[in-house]
Each structure stands twice: as structure tokens, then as C-alpha cells.
Design an enzyme around this catalytic site. Structure first.
Site, PDB file in Angstrom:
ATOM      1  N   HIS A 263       0.636  -1.204   0.141  1.00 33.07           N
ATOM      2  CA  HIS A 263       0.021   0.134  -0.010  1.00 33.07           C
ATOM      3  C   HIS A 263       0.686   1.267   0.183  1.00 33.07           C
ATOM      4  CE1 HIS A 263      -3.331   2.701   0.891  1.00 33.07           C
ATOM      5  NE2 HIS A 263      -4.157   1.716   0.566  1.00 33.07           N
ATOM      6  N   ASP A 314      -7.760  -5.737  -0.306  1.00 41.57           N
ATOM      7  CA  ASP A 314      -8.322  -6.501  -1.601  1.00 41.57           C
ATOM      8  C   ASP A 314      -8.136  -8.030  -1.345  1.00 41.57           C
ATOM      9  OD1 ASP A 314      -9.191  -4.471  -2.719  1.00 41.57           O
ATOM     10  OD2 ASP A 314      -7.515  -3.894  -3.613  1.00 41.57           O
TER      11      ASP A 314
HETATM   12  N1  COA Z   1       4.092  -7.835  -4.299  1.00 42.62           N
HETATM   13  C1  COA Z   1       5.292  -7.945  -4.428  1.00 42.62           C
HETATM   14  N2  COA Z   1       6.014  -6.817  -4.318  1.00 42.62           N
HETATM   15  C2  COA Z   1       5.757  -5.592  -4.011  1.00 42.62           C
HETATM   16  C3  COA Z   1       4.205  -5.323  -3.866  1.00 42.62           C
HETATM   17  C4  COA Z   1       3.524  -6.596  -4.108  1.00 42.62           C
HETATM   18  N3  COA Z   1       2.119  -6.488  -4.135  1.00 42.62           N
HETATM   19  N4  COA Z   1       3.842  -4.358  -3.503  1.00 42.62           N
HETATM   20  C5  COA Z   1       5.078  -3.647  -3.555  1.00 42.62           C
HETATM   21  N5  COA Z   1       5.971  -4.448  -3.643  1.00 42.62           N
HETATM   22  C6  COA Z   1       7.495  -4.048  -3.772  1.00 42.62           C
HETATM   23  C7  COA Z   1       8.030  -3.232  -5.044  1.00 42.62           C
HETATM   24  O1  COA Z   1       8.187  -4.332  -5.921  1.00 42.62           O
HETATM   25  C8  COA Z   1       8.997  -2.614  -4.546  1.00 42.62           C
HETATM   26  O2  COA Z   1      10.112  -3.282  -4.208  1.00 42.62           O
HETATM   27  P1  COA Z   1      11.583  -3.070  -4.612  1.00 42.62           P
HETATM   28  O3  COA Z   1      11.700  -1.726  -3.624  1.00 42.62           O
HETATM   29  O4  COA Z   1      12.362  -4.209  -4.065  1.00 42.62           O
HETATM   30  O5  COA Z   1      11.606  -2.467  -5.951  1.00 42.62           O
HETATM   31  C9  COA Z   1       8.425  -2.039  -3.122  1.00 42.62           C
HETATM   32  O6  COA Z   1       7.664  -2.940  -2.893  1.00 42.62           O
HETATM   33  C10 COA Z   1       7.799  -0.587  -3.257  1.00 42.62           C
HETATM   34  O7  COA Z   1       6.818  -0.937  -4.033  1.00 42.62           O
HETATM   35  P2  COA Z   1       6.143   0.059  -4.915  1.00 42.62           P
HETATM   36  O8  COA Z   1       5.119  -0.560  -6.291  1.00 42.62           O
HETATM   37  O9  COA Z   1       7.165   1.249  -5.352  1.00 42.62           O
HETATM   38  O10 COA Z   1       5.085   0.883  -4.042  1.00 42.62           O
HETATM   39  P3  COA Z   1       3.842   2.030  -4.530  1.00 42.62           P
HETATM   40  O11 COA Z   1       3.607   2.680  -3.349  1.00 42.62           O
HETATM   41  O12 COA Z   1       4.258   2.632  -5.744  1.00 42.62           O
HETATM   42  O13 COA Z   1       2.421   0.976  -4.864  1.00 42.62           O
HETATM   43  C11 COA Z   1       0.819  -0.424  -4.523  1.00 42.62           C
HETATM   44  C12 COA Z   1       1.780   0.489  -4.036  1.00 42.62           C
HETATM   45  C13 COA Z   1      -0.448  -0.889  -3.745  1.00 42.62           C
HETATM   46  C14 COA Z   1       0.363  -0.141  -6.139  1.00 42.62           C
HETATM   47  C15 COA Z   1       1.605  -1.660  -4.851  1.00 42.62           C
HETATM   48  O14 COA Z   1       2.159  -2.299  -3.589  1.00 42.62           O
HETATM   49  C16 COA Z   1       1.145  -3.045  -5.560  1.00 42.62           C
HETATM   50  O15 COA Z   1       1.404  -2.749  -6.759  1.00 42.62           O
HETATM   51  N6  COA Z   1       0.345  -3.770  -4.906  1.00 42.62           N
HETATM   52  C17 COA Z   1      -0.297  -4.885  -5.600  1.00 42.62           C
HETATM   53  C18 COA Z   1      -1.673  -4.593  -6.011  1.00 42.62           C
HETATM   54  C19 COA Z   1      -2.519  -4.262  -5.088  1.00 42.62           C
HETATM   55  O16 COA Z   1      -2.894  -5.121  -4.209  1.00 42.62           O
HETATM   56  N7  COA Z   1      -3.247  -3.079  -5.118  1.00 42.62           N
HETATM   57  C20 COA Z   1      -4.253  -2.719  -4.289  1.00 42.62           C
HETATM   58  C21 COA Z   1      -3.820  -1.513  -3.403  1.00 42.62           C
HETATM   59  S1  COA Z   1      -5.166  -1.165  -2.088  1.00 42.62           S
END
Ligand code: COA
Length: 384
Positions: A263, A314
């Protein structure tokens, strides 16, 4: 190029305060308040109708106001005939969230007071949108399956009406109460991507239907609302709790994202997860499908240990909805049904204090350059 001071750049707008709002407070350490009320209390004590009123008007409804919101949501829940006719023309394989986005856009063409953009008119419009979204979802779902859509059940609550229109039978009170909790939990979440999209659209002084259409298009993506449909695929792929660890390690090693985790704001877990997890446990016991929540729990443990990532709402919404007999393709439309209350409240708030939302980009293209003669060759040929 001028030497003006450039504002700080934050990829993905992380940590950026992009506006003021009195609707919702999200705390990085797992707190979520709607207009000052804790979501944990609202989830067990409030109806979705209460939350709609709270988000739109700022206070919980009195008994008379509760009657009013209930009546409005009943009165406004029927779709205009041309919208039903248009839904019949849509490809049966269309994704329900796409039907919903298109449906809300169509509803805008039938608004009874299109020229009135006042605060009061937008509150009435918000009720119409919130009332009709579940009818759009259930009607689109039935028509795509060759079934006759049911007329909305007028005496039922918002939650019960949707379940009955989808399944054809009056739902029992446990299912209705579980569904009501889901609607309350999903109703609002500060400047999340879809709400922000709605506010950006509204900030140009566009209309509420356009803002909600933008929001649905934004919600659809798997990094946002689409995750609750994808999370069910994850649980099915894993299949049993004992396979969760190996599955997760393999995905993490491949640097793949696991839907239902992570998140942008929460640092020690999503505030909505404990309620949704408990709901999942209860439904698991009741339906004999406890394995889904057990898979979630096993996955939570390994994701936290291996990557420091917590589950988001979710993950648990997926099995909860499945155990209620709801097809996973409807998970994101159900999210939209609930979040429509938050979207409308935000749009109205944006319009009450409007300034167009127009950020800058950090230019990364070529340095200023002159047009080469070659660039004019086509022009020269044309002018001969
Ligand atoms: N699975 C695996 N790794 C994840 C992850 C996940 N669901 N969510 C974040 N990470 C990792 C990223 O790969 C990144 O790792 P790194 O630093 O080694 O490259 C780190 O955690 C930071 O993630 P990032 O995508 O930059 O965070 P964000 O704040 O931009 O994105 C979300 C937030 C919610 C979009 C992201 O956590 C995500 O894509 N989650 C999955 C989709 C989801 O469940 N969405 C519903 C949100 S309520």
C-alpha cells in the site's frame, strides 16, 4: 528556457499533499476515519445508507434523514429504458467493470437537471448515481447471461437489494450484513487514484457523471481496484495453505507483484484488513470454505517475513465475496458501487472550493534544437 525554481519532484506523487479534504483521514499506522468516525466502529454498526449520508453531508443521519436517504436510493434506483436497451447491445463477454463505466457515462445523458451544477443539485445527482450503480451492475450481469433483470426490490436495504437482484432470491441476514460491511469498508479512502481522478475531472468544472466515469476507469486497473479480482486468481493458483510459502517465494524471486499486498500509505498494515479478515473467518466457518482465508493467512506470514509487505483489503475481500457466492468478475464493480459514495463526496467538496488541478512535469525530452532542412523535405514535395 527560463531559470525558474522547479518544485520538488516525487515519482507517483508519493508523499505529495495535493489538496485539502474534510472527508477522510488515513493514518500510515493503520487508522482510517470517515468524517472523524473510526472505520472499525462504522464497519460493525453503520449501514451503507448511514455512510452515504455521512460522506455527503458530513454528519451521521438522524432517523428522519436515514429514512430520506433510504427512500432516495430506492426512488432513484431504476435505469432509464434507453440505458437498458443499450446494455442489451453490449458484447456478452464484456467485462462488468467496462459495462459499468460505459453505463455511468450513459446515465449522464438522462440527468433530469443537466444545467444545474449547484451544490444542492450535485447532492441529488450523487444520490441518483449511487442508487443506479448497483442496478447497472446487476442488469448488465443478467443481460449478458440471457437472464431477465429483476426490478429493483424497493423495500430492501441497499446491500440486500443488490444481492437479491443478482441472485434472484432474498439473501439471508448474515449475507446481507456481511455485504453491508464490505460496502462500508470500501466507501472512502482519501486521495486514492480513482478519487483523485474524479477530483481532477471535476476541477475543470466538468460534470459529476464525467468525474465518476473517470474514477471507474481508474479503479479498474490491477494496481488499484482491479486487485480484488486478481487476488482471487492468486488464491486459486495457490490452492491450499501449505503451498503458499513456495508460491510466494517463487513470485518474489521473479520480482512479480502479488496482488492484494502493499500500500502506498499504510506502513504497518491496512486498517481495513482486521475487519475483512474476521468476516472471512466467519464466512469460512459458515460455508465450509475456510481454506481461502487460511491461504490468505499463510501468504500474509510469508510476505511479511520475506519482503516486509502487509496484506491490503483486497486480499481478504476476494474470498469474502467468493464465499458470498459472488463471481470474482464483479469484485471491482462492487468496489465501485461502494466507492461511488466517496467519489461523489470528493467531487462536491472539490467544486465547493475549486481550483483547477494542473501539476507540472519534469521535462526529460531533447534539449532545444533547430529544425533541420530534412524536416522540410516532405513539405517541399507537397508544395510542388
Ligand atoms: N508484491 C510484491 N512486491 C511488492 C508489492 C506486491 N504486491 N507491492 C510492493 N512491492 C514491492 C515493490 O516491488 C518494491 O520493491 P523494490 O523496492 O524491491 O523494488 C517495493 O515493494 C515498493 O513498491 P512500489 O510498487 O514502489 O510501491 P507503491 O507505493 O508505488 O505501490 C501499490 C503501491 C499498492 C500499487 C503496490 O504495493 C502494488 O502494486 N500492490 C499490488 C496491487 C494491489 O494489491 N493493489 C491494491 C492496493 S489497495
Amino acid at each position: 528556457m527560463s531559470n525558474e525554481d522547479k518544485p520538488a519532484y516525487s515519482p507517483g506523487l508519493e508523499g505529495v499533499i495535493a489538496g485539502e479534504s474534510a472527508i477522510c483521514a488515513v493514518d500510515a499506522n493503520a487508522g482510517l476515519l470517515y468524517r472523524g468516525y473510526d472505520i472499525h466502529e462504522l464497519a460493525v454498526r453503520a449501514s451503507f445508507e448511514d455512510v452515504v449520508w455521512l460522506l455527503l453531508y458530513g454528519e451521521l443521519p438522524t432517523t428522519a434523514q436515514y429514512e430520506q436517504v433510504h427512500e432516495q436510493l430506492v426512488r432513484d434506483n431504476r435505469l432509464p429504458e434507453p440505458v437498458i436497451a443499450a446494455l442489451r447491445l453490449m458484447p456478452p463477454e464484456a467485462a462488468p467493470i467496462d459495462l459499468l463505466r460505459t453505463g455511468v457515462s450513459m446515465l449522464g445523458l438522462f440527468d433530469p437537471e443537466p444545467a444545474d451544477a449547484s451544490h444542492a443539485a450535485n447532492l441529488r445527482r450523487a444520490m441518483r448515481i449511487i442508487a443506479r450503480i448497483p442496478t447497472l451492475v446487476s442488469t448488465g450481469w443478467c443481460l449478458a447471461r440471457g437472464k431477465k433483470p429483476l426490478a429493483p426490490g424497493d423495500s430492501l436495504t441497499y446491500a440486500a437489494r443488490f444481492l437479491r437482484n443478482l441472485g434472484g432470491a432474498a439473501p439471508d441476514t448474515t449475507m446481507t450484513s456481511a455485504f453491508n460491511t464490505i460496502l462500508v469498508l470500501y466507501a472512502e479512502h482519501d486521495f486514492n487514484a480513482s478519487t483523485f481522478a474524479a477530483r481532477v475531472t471535476a476541477s475543470t468544472l466538468s460534470d459529476l457523471y464525467s468525474a465518476v466515469t473517470s474514477a471507474i476507469g481508474t479503479l479498474k486497473g490491477p494496481l488499484h481496484g482491479g486487485a480484488n479480482e486478481q487476488a482471487m486468481n492468486v488464491l486459486r493458483e495457490i490452492g491450499s495453505p501449505d503451498r503458499a510459502e513456495a508460491w510466494a517465494k517463487q513470485k518474489l524471486a521473479a520480482k512479480e507483484k502479488v496482488m492484494g499486498f502493499g500500500h502506498r500509505i499504510y506502513r504497518s498494515g491496512d486498517s481495513r484488513v482486521p475487519v475483512m479478515r474476521e468476516l472471512g473467518r466467519q464466512l469460512g466457518r459458515q460455508t465450509g470454505q475456510g481454506k481461502w482465508v487460511e491461504i490468505c493467512e499463510a501468504l500474509e506470514a510469508v510476505m511479511l517475513r520475506e519482503k516486509g509487505l502487509y496484506a491490503n483489503v483486497d486480499l481478504y475481500a476476494a474470498p469474502v465475496l467468493l464465499m458470498m457466492g459472488i463471481p470474482p468478475e464483479l469484485n471491482t464493480p462492487i468496489f465501485a458501487m461502494s466507492r461511488a459514495a466517496g467519489w461523489c463526496a470528493h467531487v462536491i467538496e472539490q467544486l465547493d472550493h475549486n481550483r483547477i488541478i494542473r501539476p507540472r512535469s519534469l521535462y526529460t525530452g531533447p534539449a532545444p534544437r533547430k529544425l533541420e532542412a530534412a524536416a522540410f523535405r516532405a513539405e517541399a514535395t507537397r508544395s510542388q
